[in-house]
Design a protein around this motif. Structure first.
Motif, PDB file in Angstrom:
ATOM      1  N   ILE A 179      45.533  48.360   8.721  1.00 25.75           N
ATOM      2  CA  ILE A 179      45.477  47.091   9.458  1.00 25.75           C
ATOM      3  C   ILE A 179      46.725  46.240   9.185  1.00 25.75           C
ATOM      4  N   ALA A 180      47.205  46.286   7.942  1.00 25.86           N
ATOM      5  CA  ALA A 180      48.370  45.463   7.574  1.00 25.86           C
ATOM      6  C   ALA A 180      49.569  45.909   8.392  1.00 25.86           C
ATOM      7  N   GLU A 181      50.012  45.059   9.285  1.00 21.95           N
ATOM      8  CA  GLU A 181      51.146  45.393  10.137  1.00 21.95           C
ATOM      9  C   GLU A 181      52.426  45.079   9.399  1.00 21.95           C
ATOM     10  N   ASN A 227      51.084  46.072  -2.748  1.00 18.85           N
ATOM     11  CA  ASN A 227      49.694  45.664  -2.575  1.00 18.85           C
ATOM     12  C   ASN A 227      49.147  45.192  -3.908  1.00 18.85           C
ATOM     13  N   ASN A 282      42.367  48.916   5.097  1.00 17.61           N
ATOM     14  CA  ASN A 282      43.142  47.674   5.181  1.00 17.61           C
ATOM     15  C   ASN A 282      44.644  47.929   5.217  1.00 17.61           C
ATOM     16  N   HIS A 321      49.012  40.760   5.103  1.00 17.18           N
ATOM     17  CA  HIS A 321      47.571  40.855   5.363  1.00 17.18           C
ATOM     18  C   HIS A 321      46.825  40.519   4.079  1.00 17.18           C
ATOM     19  N   THR A 322      45.775  39.730   4.199  1.00 16.37           N
ATOM     20  CA  THR A 322      44.891  39.416   3.085  1.00 16.37           C
ATOM     21  C   THR A 322      43.469  39.723   3.524  1.00 16.37           C
ATOM     22  N   ALA A 323      42.737  40.454   2.692  1.00 16.02           N
ATOM     23  CA  ALA A 323      41.387  40.851   3.080  1.00 16.02           C
ATOM     24  C   ALA A 323      40.424  40.731   1.904  1.00 16.02           C
ATOM     25  N   THR A 351      45.767  41.994  -1.069  1.00 15.20           N
ATOM     26  CA  THR A 351      46.911  41.299  -0.486  1.00 15.20           C
ATOM     27  C   THR A 351      48.036  42.310  -0.308  1.00 15.20           C
TER      28      THR A 351
END
Length: 114
Positions: free
Chosen positions: A79-81, A49, A76, A9-11, A29
């Motif tokens: 959210i990161a699966e 992370n 986040n 996941h990148t936010a 990240t």
């Protein structure tokens, strides 16, 4: 043993950077590593992370995070699966198991007289 990394996941976030105080360059990240041998593939349990500021081009370490950044990080992180924990066995593993069974059967057949 090979190791691969997967970006989960990148936010981009709109918080102020603790270093340059810019509001448009921070990005979280989340990365997971995968271990691969000739016999199996397995993802690591831990998730790494990283918070990076594109404006000042610095990594921002958790010591410098504000409460707002920590709240956004917690959100986040949910959210990161993660890749599910699995053990994917390769064909070489099955071949070695079959060869071992055949060898044990051959030894038992030779040692036990009929």
């Amino acid at each position: 043993m090979k190791r691969k990394t997967h970006i989960l996941h990148t936010a981009p976030i709109k918080n102020n950077c603790p270093t340059c105080f810019g509001t448009d360059g921070l990005e979280f990240t989340f990365i997971q590593e995968e271990k691969e041998t000739p016999f199996f593939k397995k993802p690591a349990i831990e998730i790494e992370n990283k918070l990076y500021c594109k404006t000042c081009k610095n990594d921002i370490y958790p010591v410098d995070w504000t409460e707002d950044i920590e709240r956004v990080f917690d959100y986040n992180k949910k959210i990161a699966e993660t890749n599910k924990q699995y053990l994917k066995v390769k064909p070489l593993f099955y071949i070695s198991v079959v060869v071992a069974i055949v060898l044990v059967a051959a030894v038992v057949y030779i040692l036990i007289p009929s």
